[in-house]
Design a protein around this motif. Structure first.
Motif, mmCIF file in Angstrom:
data_model
loop_
_atom_site.group_PDB
_atom_site.id
_atom_site.type_symbol
_atom_site.label_atom_id
_atom_site.label_comp_id
_atom_site.label_asym_id
_atom_site.label_seq_id
_atom_site.Cartn_x
_atom_site.Cartn_y
_atom_site.Cartn_z
ATOM 1 N N LEU A 179 2.835 49.229 -47.469
ATOM 2 C CA LEU A 179 3.971 49.651 -47.120
ATOM 3 C C LEU A 179 4.606 48.829 -45.730
ATOM 4 O O LEU A 179 3.686 48.307 -44.880
ATOM 5 N N ASP A 180 5.996 48.428 -46.059
ATOM 6 C CA ASP A 180 6.427 48.023 -44.778
ATOM 7 C C ASP A 180 6.794 49.014 -43.966
ATOM 8 O O ASP A 180 6.920 49.990 -44.237
ATOM 9 N N GLY A 181 7.636 48.646 -42.887
ATOM 10 C CA GLY A 181 8.066 49.547 -41.825
ATOM 11 C C GLY A 181 9.281 50.404 -42.480
ATOM 12 O O GLY A 181 9.521 51.449 -42.037
ATOM 13 N N ALA A 182 9.914 50.069 -43.542
ATOM 14 C CA ALA A 182 10.867 50.608 -44.221
ATOM 15 C C ALA A 182 10.481 51.888 -45.234
ATOM 16 O O ALA A 182 11.174 52.525 -45.840
ATOM 17 N N GLY A 183 9.014 51.572 -45.328
ATOM 18 C CA GLY A 183 8.343 52.402 -46.534
ATOM 19 C C GLY A 183 8.335 51.794 -47.858
ATOM 20 O O GLY A 183 8.209 52.402 -48.862
ATOM 21 N N ARG A 184 8.498 50.564 -48.050
ATOM 22 C CA ARG A 184 8.619 49.901 -49.266
ATOM 23 C C ARG A 184 7.183 48.975 -49.452
ATOM 24 O O ARG A 184 6.654 48.273 -48.494
#
Length: 164
Positions: free
Chosen positions: A69-74
Motif C-alpha cells: 500500500l502507498d500513502g493513499a491506500g492503493r
C-alpha cells in the motif's frame, strides 16, 4: 547496579532450574540485549532465513501484516518483487516507529497468492532483502494464500521484533 545485576543473575538461575538448563547443549546464551541466529549443523543450511532466533530479554514489537500500500491506500508495484519491496519497506517503517530496526526482526511470515511466482523470483527478492535489511535473516516462513485482504496484493509480510 550490582544489586540489579545480582537480581538478574538470580532470576536466570531460577529460570535455568525450571527449564532443566541454560539452553540447548552446545548453544551459547543469547548475546546480552540482542538476538542470536540459531542454525544447527544437523539441519539443512538455511538460505534467506534462520531456523530459530533466540531473543535476550527485551520488548516484543508485534508487526501487523503489510502489503504494497502507498500513502493513499492503493496497492503499488507491478509484480511480486516490486510489491515485496514496498511491503517490506512498509513493515520496516512500522517497526521503526515502534523503536525497532532491521536487526531487531526476530520472526516474519510472508503470505503470497502465488508461491511458485515467489520461488521463481527468490533471487531478486533476496536482493531487495539485502538492500533494505542486510544479511541477517529472522526466522521466516512463506505461506501460500488464496487471496489477501487487499485483492490486488500479491504478498503480505507480518512478524515481530525484539527491541533491546
Amino acid at each position: 547496579m550490582s544489586a540489579e545485576r545480582d537480581g538478574r543473575e538470580a532470576q536466570r538461575e531460577r529460570d535455568e532450574r525450571k527449564s532443566g538448563g541454560p539452553g540447548p547443549v552446545g548453544a551459547p546464551p543469547a548475546p546480552a540485549g540482542g538476538l542470536e541466529r540459531v542454525n544447527p549443523s544437523e539441519l539443512s543450511p538455511p538460505t534467506g532465513f534462520s531456523h530459530a532466533v533466540r531473543a535476550a530479554p527485551g520488548t516484543i514489537v508485534f508487526l501487523a501484516g503489510q502489503t504494497a500500500l502507498d500513502g493513499a491506500g492503493r496497492i503499488v508495484g507491478d509484480g511480486i518483487v516490486a510489491q515485496f519491496e514496498r511491503a517490506l519497506a512498509n513493515l520496516l517503517t512500522a517497526a521503526q516507529a515502534a523503536g525497532a530496526g532491521p536487526a531487531d526482526l526476530a520472526k516474519l511470515t510472508v503470505f503470497t497468492v502465488d508461491v511458485a511466482d515467489y520461488r521463481s523470483n527468490a533471487a531478486a527478492i533476496g536482493q531487495v532483502w539485502k538492500r533494505l535489511v542486510g544479511t541477517d535473516y529472522p526466522a521466516m516462513a512463506v505461506i501460500g494464500a488464496t487471496r489477501l485482504w487487499d485483492e490486488a496484493a500479491l504478498v503480505e509480510i507480518e512478524g515481530f521484533a525484539v527491541v533491546r
